[in-house]
Design a protein around this motif. Structure first.
Motif, PDB file in Angstrom:
ATOM      1  N   THR A  66       0.835  -1.206   0.000  1.00  0.00           N
ATOM      2  CA  THR A  66       0.000   0.000   0.000  1.00  0.00           C
ATOM      3  C   THR A  66       0.867   1.253   0.000  1.00  0.00           C
ATOM      4  O   THR A  66       0.587   2.220  -0.718  1.00  0.00           O
ATOM      5  N   HIS A  67       1.933   1.242   0.792  1.00  0.00           N
ATOM      6  CA  HIS A  67       2.852   2.380   0.843  1.00  0.00           C
ATOM      7  C   HIS A  67       3.455   2.647  -0.539  1.00  0.00           C
ATOM      8  O   HIS A  67       3.497   3.795  -0.997  1.00  0.00           O
ATOM      9  N   HIS A  68       3.940   1.597  -1.200  1.00  0.00           N
ATOM     10  CA  HIS A  68       4.570   1.775  -2.520  1.00  0.00           C
ATOM     11  C   HIS A  68       3.576   2.370  -3.529  1.00  0.00           C
ATOM     12  O   HIS A  68       3.926   3.286  -4.284  1.00  0.00           O
ATOM     13  N   PHE A  69       2.358   1.865  -3.546  1.00  0.00           N
ATOM     14  CA  PHE A  69       1.358   2.409  -4.467  1.00  0.00           C
ATOM     15  C   PHE A  69       1.024   3.856  -4.120  1.00  0.00           C
ATOM     16  O   PHE A  69       0.835   4.681  -5.015  1.00  0.00           O
ATOM     17  N   ARG A  70       0.967   4.180  -2.837  1.00  0.00           N
ATOM     18  CA  ARG A  70       0.674   5.563  -2.427  1.00  0.00           C
ATOM     19  C   ARG A  70       1.778   6.506  -2.889  1.00  0.00           C
ATOM     20  O   ARG A  70       1.500   7.598  -3.398  1.00  0.00           O
ATOM     21  N   VAL A  71       3.035   6.101  -2.730  1.00  0.00           N
ATOM     22  CA  VAL A  71       4.151   6.945  -3.182  1.00  0.00           C
ATOM     23  C   VAL A  71       4.059   7.178  -4.689  1.00  0.00           C
ATOM     24  O   VAL A  71       4.233   8.313  -5.160  1.00  0.00           O
ATOM     25  N   LEU A  72       3.766   6.139  -5.443  1.00  0.00           N
ATOM     26  CA  LEU A  72       3.643   6.286  -6.897  1.00  0.00           C
ATOM     27  C   LEU A  72       2.481   7.210  -7.269  1.00  0.00           C
ATOM     28  O   LEU A  72       2.612   8.055  -8.163  1.00  0.00           O
ATOM     29  N   ARG A  73       1.361   7.065  -6.566  1.00  0.00           N
ATOM     30  CA  ARG A  73       0.187   7.906  -6.844  1.00  0.00           C
ATOM     31  C   ARG A  73       0.470   9.355  -6.484  1.00  0.00           C
ATOM     32  O   ARG A  73       0.193  10.267  -7.267  1.00  0.00           O
ATOM     33  N   GLU A  74       1.029   9.583  -5.309  1.00  0.00           N
ATOM     34  CA  GLU A  74       1.287  10.950  -4.869  1.00  0.00           C
ATOM     35  C   GLU A  74       2.364  11.636  -5.697  1.00  0.00           C
ATOM     36  O   GLU A  74       2.380  12.864  -5.802  1.00  0.00           O
ATOM     37  N   ALA A  75       3.258  10.862  -6.307  1.00  0.00           N
ATOM     38  CA  ALA A  75       4.281  11.435  -7.187  1.00  0.00           C
ATOM     39  C   ALA A  75       3.714  11.759  -8.562  1.00  0.00           C
ATOM     40  O   ALA A  75       4.337  12.485  -9.335  1.00  0.00           O
ATOM     41  N   GLY A  76       2.539  11.216  -8.869  1.00  0.00           N
ATOM     42  CA  GLY A  76       1.924  11.471 -10.172  1.00  0.00           C
ATOM     43  C   GLY A  76       2.261  10.438 -11.228  1.00  0.00           C
ATOM     44  O   GLY A  76       1.961  10.637 -12.402  1.00  0.00           O
TER      45      GLY A  76
END
Length: 121
Positions: A66-76
Motif C-alpha cells: 500500500t505504501h509503494h502504491f501511495r508513493v507512486l500515486r502521490e508522485a503522479g
C-alpha cells in the motif's frame, strides 16, 4: 484527479492525485528510485490498461505494498481508483510525457537493460 484518469462512479471512494501541473520531477525520480516501485511501473507500462493491486506479486506485506502504491500515486506516476472492492491502477503516461518528454521511456528502457544484465527478464 487528472484528465487522463478514468472517472470514478458516483459515491465511490476517491483517492487524492496531483493535478498534471503539480507533478514534480523530483517526486517522480524519487518514486522510481526504489526497485519495487520501479517494478510496478514497469509492469503497468508493459500491460494494456489498468491492473488491480492484487495483480502484482510483491514479496512484502500488504501495508508495505500500500505504501509503494501511495508513493507512486502521490508522485503522479499512477492513478488509482476503486471499482467495487478492487483498487485499480494505471500509468499516467500521457501526463508524464507532456511534462517530461521521453523521461519515462528512457527510465523503462534502462530498467529493462539492467534487468537483462542481471538475468531477471
Amino acid at each position: 484527479m487528472t484528465a487522463t484518469a478514468p472517472v470514478s462512479a458516483a459515491g465511490s471512494r476517491d483517492l487524492p492525485h496531483p493535478a498534471r501541473e503539480e507533478i514534480r520531477l523530483e517526486d517522480v525520480l524519487h518514486a522510481l528510485s526504489e526497485p519495487m516501485r520501479l517494478g510496478i511501473v514497469r509492469e503497468l507500462a508493459a500491460g494494456a490498461g489498468e491492473l488491480s493491486c492484487s495483480d502484482f506479486e510483491l514479496p512484502v506485506t500488504k501495508s508495505t505494498t500500500t505504501h509503494h502504491f501511495r508513493v507512486l500515486r502521490e508522485a503522479g506516476l499512477i492513478w488509482q481508483l476503486y471499482r467495487g472492492t478492487a483498487k485499480m491502477n494505471g500509468l499516467r503516461g500521457d501526463d508524464l510525457e507532456e511534462l517530461f518528454p521521453g523521461l519515462l521511456d528512457s527510465v523503462l528502457t534502462a530498467a529493462d537493460r539492467q534487468a537483462a544484465r542481471r538475468g531477471q527478464e
